[in-house]
Design a protein around this motif. Structure first.
Motif, PDB file in Angstrom:
ATOM      1  N   HIS A   1      -3.339  -1.680   4.660  1.00 59.51           N
ATOM      2  CA  HIS A   1      -2.594  -2.757   3.752  1.00 59.51           C
ATOM      3  C   HIS A   1      -2.402  -3.873   4.784  1.00 59.51           C
ATOM      4  O   HIS A   1      -1.742  -3.768   5.851  1.00 59.51           O
ATOM      5  CB  HIS A   1      -1.357  -1.977   3.219  1.00 59.51           C
ATOM      6  CG  HIS A   1      -1.664  -1.433   1.896  1.00 59.51           C
ATOM      7  ND1 HIS A   1      -0.714  -0.402   1.643  1.00 59.51           N
ATOM      8  CD2 HIS A   1      -2.780  -1.153   1.299  1.00 59.51           C
ATOM      9  CE1 HIS A   1      -1.285   0.315   0.452  1.00 59.51           C
ATOM     10  NE2 HIS A   1      -2.393  -0.300   0.245  1.00 59.51           N
TER      11      HIS A   1
ATOM     12  N   HIS B   1     -10.051   0.528   1.229  1.00 59.24           N
ATOM     13  CA  HIS B   1      -9.669   1.433   2.048  1.00 59.24           C
ATOM     14  C   HIS B   1     -10.645   2.524   2.529  1.00 59.24           C
ATOM     15  O   HIS B   1     -10.607   3.501   3.549  1.00 59.24           O
ATOM     16  CB  HIS B   1      -8.774   2.510   1.238  1.00 59.24           C
ATOM     17  CG  HIS B   1      -7.246   1.630   0.860  1.00 59.24           C
ATOM     18  ND1 HIS B   1      -6.569   1.282   1.965  1.00 59.24           N
ATOM     19  CD2 HIS B   1      -6.642   1.469  -0.381  1.00 59.24           C
ATOM     20  CE1 HIS B   1      -5.465   0.683   1.420  1.00 59.24           C
ATOM     21  NE2 HIS B   1      -5.597   0.941   0.335  1.00 59.24           N
TER      22      HIS B   1
ATOM     23  N   ASP C   1      -0.865   1.070  -6.254  1.00 60.55           N
ATOM     24  CA  ASP C   1      -1.986   1.656  -5.536  1.00 60.55           C
ATOM     25  C   ASP C   1      -1.437   2.981  -4.333  1.00 60.55           C
ATOM     26  O   ASP C   1      -0.243   2.622  -3.913  1.00 60.55           O
ATOM     27  CB  ASP C   1      -2.646   0.456  -4.539  1.00 60.55           C
ATOM     28  CG  ASP C   1      -3.268   0.846  -3.252  1.00 60.55           C
ATOM     29  OD1 ASP C   1      -4.246   1.368  -3.232  1.00 60.55           O
ATOM     30  OD2 ASP C   1      -2.720   0.648  -2.290  1.00 60.55           O
TER      31      ASP C   1
ATOM     32  N   HIS D   1      -9.998  -3.229  -3.610  1.00 65.05           N
ATOM     33  CA  HIS D   1      -9.014  -3.032  -2.823  1.00 65.05           C
ATOM     34  C   HIS D   1      -9.171  -1.535  -2.318  1.00 65.05           C
ATOM     35  O   HIS D   1      -9.099  -1.045  -1.203  1.00 65.05           O
ATOM     36  CB  HIS D   1      -7.604  -3.056  -3.651  1.00 65.05           C
ATOM     37  CG  HIS D   1      -6.430  -2.809  -2.684  1.00 65.05           C
ATOM     38  ND1 HIS D   1      -5.709  -3.519  -2.164  1.00 65.05           N
ATOM     39  CD2 HIS D   1      -5.812  -1.612  -2.606  1.00 65.05           C
ATOM     40  CE1 HIS D   1      -4.608  -2.838  -1.416  1.00 65.05           C
ATOM     41  NE2 HIS D   1      -4.766  -1.298  -1.552  1.00 65.05           N
TER      42      HIS D   1
END
Ligand SMILES: [Zn+2]
Length: 235
Positions: free
Chosen positions: A167, A161, A183, A157
């Motif tokens: 997201h 980014h 997060d 995850h």
């Protein structure tokens, strides 16, 4: 007065910064921080397993390496480029990944945050990105160390980014904030943002000016009414 100013400024900056992300033109208008964040390849990565917290497990590094491979092999299919990573041991790496014992204790991050990626953005490109992962969290009163599979998911995850993805609203997507607030993405926006900041500050000043003028008008009107009611000589 100062508070109004800051609130308006932040709101405007968020609005201005958020709009190009929403307008991204790739496959299914997937939310992105930047379409092509890196202007070179390979992307160098420092996995800092020298300065680790007490509950660090040596298997975590393996999970991060596997997460890098996941993205090299296509990841969630939402990148418009194929990243190639080179693991280096130098501090000037494009992406630095490190661990801390608990994010809430150490960096004052919001409760429940398991990791964060902070890209440093200049002129629509990443200069570098910093990923910080915690090794465990409090569940009730007990502190629990993260297992390897959890570390793998968090790493994928956060690396997402670091590759420009924001997201996803799709719960099955790795970029969905699965852990809800576990997060936190906090980009450092540099020079490229300065025009927006100036626009924001100007707009905030206009808002504050408007509030001040309307307050003055209101005050004058009230004084007028008071005079009408209480007579001339009163004040
Ligand atoms: Zn995230």
């Amino acid at each position: 007065m100062l508070k109004v100013n800051y609130t308006a400024l932040i709101l405007l900056v968020v609005l201005v910064v958020a709009s190009p992300v929403a307008a991204s033109s790739d496959s299914d208008t997937y939310p992105k921080i930047l379409e092509m964040p890196w202007d070179h390849s390979p992307i160098t990565v420092l996995i800092d397993d020298n300065n680790v917290p007490p509950h660090y497990s040596p298997t975590y590094r393996v999970q991060v390496e596997a997460a890098l491979e996941y993205w090299e092999e296509g990841g969630n299919g939402k990148l418009n480029f194929t990243p190639v990573f080179e693991i280096v041991e130098t501090a000037d790496a494009d992406i630095t990944i490190k661990w801390v014992e608990n994010l809430e204790e150490i960096t004052g991050a919001p409760e429940g945050v398991a990791g964060f990626c902070r890209p440093c953005i200049l002129d629509e490109k990443y200069l570098r990105a910093e990923i910080v992962l915690e090794v465990g969290n409090f569940e009730g009163f007990a502190w629990r160390q993260y297992g390897d599979s959890n570390m793998y998911e968090i790493s994928k995850h956060e690396i997402g980014h670091a590759l420009g993805l924001a997201h996803s609203s799709d719960k099955r997507d790795i970029m969905y904030p699965t852990y809800e607030q576990r997060d936190n993405l906090n980009p450092l926006l540099l020079e490229s943002t300065r025009p927006f900041l100036i626009i924001g500050a100007t707009a905030a000043l206009i808002v504050v000016g408007f509030l001040f003028i309307s307050w003055r008008l209101h005050k004058r009107k009230r004084e007028q009414i008071e005079q009408e009611i209480f007579g001339e000589g009163e004040k």
